[in-house]
Design a protein around this motif. Structure first.
Motif, PDB file in Angstrom:
ATOM      1  N   GLU A 188      25.938  30.332  17.465  1.00 28.91           N
ATOM      2  CA  GLU A 188      25.281  30.703  16.202  1.00 28.91           C
ATOM      3  C   GLU A 188      26.296  30.677  15.053  1.00 28.91           C
ATOM      4  N   ALA A 189      27.487  31.194  15.306  1.00 29.09           N
ATOM      5  CA  ALA A 189      28.513  31.225  14.263  1.00 29.09           C
ATOM      6  C   ALA A 189      28.944  29.819  13.854  1.00 29.09           C
ATOM      7  N   ILE A 190      29.085  28.929  14.831  1.00 27.97           N
ATOM      8  CA  ILE A 190      29.555  27.573  14.537  1.00 27.97           C
ATOM      9  C   ILE A 190      28.429  26.689  14.015  1.00 27.97           C
ATOM     10  N   LEU A 191      27.335  26.600  14.773  1.00 20.98           N
ATOM     11  CA  LEU A 191      26.296  25.621  14.452  1.00 20.98           C
ATOM     12  C   LEU A 191      25.426  26.060  13.273  1.00 20.98           C
ATOM     13  N   ARG A 192      25.064  27.324  13.237  1.00 18.77           N
ATOM     14  CA  ARG A 192      24.188  27.802  12.173  1.00 18.77           C
ATOM     15  C   ARG A 192      24.961  28.226  10.931  1.00 18.77           C
ATOM     16  N   ASP A 193      25.971  29.098  11.125  1.00 22.72           N
ATOM     17  CA  ASP A 193      26.635  29.697   9.981  1.00 22.72           C
ATOM     18  C   ASP A 193      27.722  28.812   9.372  1.00 22.72           C
ATOM     19  N   THR A 194      28.388  28.015  10.196  1.00 20.74           N
ATOM     20  CA  THR A 194      29.476  27.170   9.694  1.00 20.74           C
ATOM     21  C   THR A 194      29.005  25.770   9.330  1.00 20.74           C
ATOM     22  N   LEU A 195      28.195  25.148  10.205  1.00 19.92           N
ATOM     23  CA  LEU A 195      27.734  23.775   9.957  1.00 19.92           C
ATOM     24  C   LEU A 195      26.375  23.727   9.263  1.00 19.92           C
ATOM     25  N   ALA A 196      25.725  24.877   9.128  1.00 19.01           N
ATOM     26  CA  ALA A 196      24.424  24.974   8.440  1.00 19.01           C
ATOM     27  C   ALA A 196      23.357  24.098   9.094  1.00 19.01           C
ATOM     28  N   LEU A 197      23.369  24.038  10.430  1.00 20.35           N
ATOM     29  CA  LEU A 197      22.336  23.316  11.161  1.00 20.35           C
ATOM     30  C   LEU A 197      21.152  24.244  11.428  1.00 20.35           C
ATOM     31  N   ASP A 198      19.999  23.654  11.686  1.00 22.04           N
ATOM     32  CA  ASP A 198      18.771  24.399  11.973  1.00 22.04           C
ATOM     33  C   ASP A 198      18.720  24.635  13.482  1.00 22.04           C
ATOM     34  N   LEU A 199      19.164  25.802  13.913  1.00 23.52           N
ATOM     35  CA  LEU A 199      19.477  26.076  15.322  1.00 23.52           C
ATOM     36  C   LEU A 199      18.320  26.693  16.086  1.00 23.52           C
ATOM     37  N   ASP A 200      18.152  26.188  17.334  1.00 19.35           N
ATOM     38  CA  ASP A 200      17.177  26.753  18.260  1.00 19.35           C
ATOM     39  C   ASP A 200      17.798  26.748  19.658  1.00 19.35           C
ATOM     40  N   PHE A 201      17.420  27.734  20.470  1.00 20.99           N
ATOM     41  CA  PHE A 201      17.954  27.839  21.834  1.00 20.99           C
ATOM     42  C   PHE A 201      16.838  27.712  22.868  1.00 20.99           C
ATOM     43  N   ILE A 202      17.173  27.070  23.986  1.00 28.41           N
ATOM     44  CA  ILE A 202      16.383  27.118  25.211  1.00 28.41           C
ATOM     45  C   ILE A 202      17.318  27.686  26.272  1.00 28.41           C
ATOM     46  N   VAL A 203      16.878  28.741  26.982  1.00 27.99           N
ATOM     47  CA  VAL A 203      17.807  29.476  27.849  1.00 27.99           C
ATOM     48  C   VAL A 203      17.293  29.550  29.290  1.00 27.99           C
ATOM     49  N   PRO A 204      17.656  28.578  30.141  1.00 31.95           N
ATOM     50  CA  PRO A 204      17.357  28.702  31.572  1.00 31.95           C
ATOM     51  C   PRO A 204      18.359  29.682  32.195  1.00 31.95           C
ATOM     52  N   GLU A 205      17.860  30.761  32.767  1.00 28.66           N
ATOM     53  CA  GLU A 205      18.777  31.761  33.296  1.00 28.66           C
ATOM     54  C   GLU A 205      18.537  32.015  34.782  1.00 28.66           C
ATOM     55  N   LEU A 206      19.441  32.794  35.369  1.00 29.22           N
ATOM     56  CA  LEU A 206      19.391  33.148  36.792  1.00 29.22           C
ATOM     57  C   LEU A 206      19.479  31.918  37.685  1.00 29.22           C
ATOM     58  N   THR A 207      20.218  30.907  37.233  1.00 27.52           N
ATOM     59  CA  THR A 207      20.272  29.643  37.973  1.00 27.52           C
ATOM     60  C   THR A 207      21.027  29.757  39.295  1.00 27.52           C
ATOM     61  N   MET A 208      21.774  30.848  39.487  1.00 23.71           N
ATOM     62  CA  MET A 208      22.475  31.050  40.761  1.00 23.71           C
ATOM     63  C   MET A 208      21.604  31.725  41.807  1.00 23.71           C
ATOM     64  N   ALA A 209      20.417  32.176  41.429  1.00 20.30           N
ATOM     65  CA  ALA A 209      19.570  32.921  42.366  1.00 20.30           C
ATOM     66  C   ALA A 209      19.274  32.146  43.652  1.00 20.30           C
ATOM     67  N   PRO A 210      18.961  30.833  43.606  1.00 21.56           N
ATOM     68  CA  PRO A 210      18.673  30.121  44.860  1.00 21.56           C
ATOM     69  C   PRO A 210      19.903  29.920  45.742  1.00 21.56           C
ATOM     70  N   HIS A 211      21.097  30.157  45.193  1.00 19.70           N
ATOM     71  CA  HIS A 211      22.329  29.863  45.923  1.00 19.70           C
ATOM     72  C   HIS A 211      23.100  31.111  46.336  1.00 19.70           C
ATOM     73  N   ASN A 212      22.735  32.259  45.793  1.00 22.42           N
ATOM     74  CA  ASN A 212      23.446  33.503  46.065  1.00 22.42           C
ATOM     75  C   ASN A 212      22.509  34.468  46.783  1.00 22.42           C
ATOM     76  N   PRO A 213      22.758  34.749  48.070  1.00 24.03           N
ATOM     77  CA  PRO A 213      21.864  35.643  48.823  1.00 24.03           C
ATOM     78  C   PRO A 213      21.656  36.992  48.137  1.00 24.03           C
ATOM     79  N   ALA A 214      22.651  37.473  47.422  1.00 19.65           N
ATOM     80  CA  ALA A 214      22.526  38.767  46.756  1.00 19.65           C
ATOM     81  C   ALA A 214      21.508  38.725  45.618  1.00 19.65           C
TER      82      ALA A 214
END
Length: 217
Positions: A159-185
């Motif tokens: 956000e600091a670099i892309l939005r605030d410094t470069l003034a780009l129109d920023l959006d995020f897509i956040v795939p999370e918990l990607t280790m769940a299929p690989h970590n028994p815990a």
């Protein structure tokens, strides 16, 4: 026709990478809308850009006719990357979280394209306002209210670099918990991972289509 600048930085190839899987879905949806368009593609894991050097950095603050041969060569590589940024009608960045931060290869690309007076901190930037979508994949969850929320440095930094410094129109897509299929815990979190992955893929396709339609209007 519109131009998409696609930056992948995951060290894992193809479907082994959560971020690449989502950026690929975005690209396919984009190309369906723009079959005659252009995709400028950089795989920073396969072909890293140079890390910023003293010559490359100092050349950005000196007139071209004052550059030493070393500065001129280093600065030419920066200009190539900057021109790709400036040519883009939309930007897509795969930014997996490694040890709480972005890959060093992506940091190197950012260090090269941030140039004061051209892309940064200026009203005359050709890239200003360009839509940029960041696929910020991560093995766990750093969402608000989770135990690891204080370690969310990827979104804050970008956000600091892309939005605030470069003034780009920023959006995020956040795939999370990607280790769940690989970590028994994390086995009990697999349904949440699957839901996050499905949402990320759907969001990528929808965002690509929305941008394509907006740019074509």
């Amino acid at each position: 026709m519109a131009t998409l600048l696609l930056i992948d930085s995951s060290v894992f190839p193809g479907s082994a990478s959560a971020s690449r899987t989502v950026t690929d879905a975005f690209r396919k949806a984009w190309e369906e809308q723009h079959p005659e368009g252009t995709v400028i593609y950089r795989d920073l894991a396969a072909n890293p850009v140079p890390h910023i050097t003293a010559d490359a950095h100092s050349a950005g603050f000196a007139a071209p006719d004052a550059h030493t041969p070393e500065q001129a060569a280093a600065f030419a590589e920066r200009v190539t990357l900057i021109e790709e940024l400036e040519q883009a009608d939309a930007i897509l960045i795969g930014a997996p979280m490694y040890n709480y931060a972005i890959p060093s290869t992506l940091k190197a690309w950012l260090d090269n394209i941030v140039l004061m007076g051209r892309t940064a901190m200026t009203e005359d930037s050709k890239a200003k306002g360009t839509p940029v979508t960041v696929v910020a994949s991560r093995g766990g969850s750093y969402a608000p209210g989770t135990p690891r929320e204080p370690y969310e440095y990827v979104r804050n930094y970008l956000e600091a670099i892309l939005r605030d410094t470069l003034a780009l129109d920023l959006d995020f897509i956040v795939p999370e918990l990607t280790m769940a299929p690989h970590n028994p815990a994390m086995a009990e979190l697999i349904p949440l991972f699957e839901a996050s992955r499905t949402k990320a893929l759907d969001d990528a396709a929808a965002k690509a289509k929305e941008l394509a339609e907006r740019l074509a209007a």
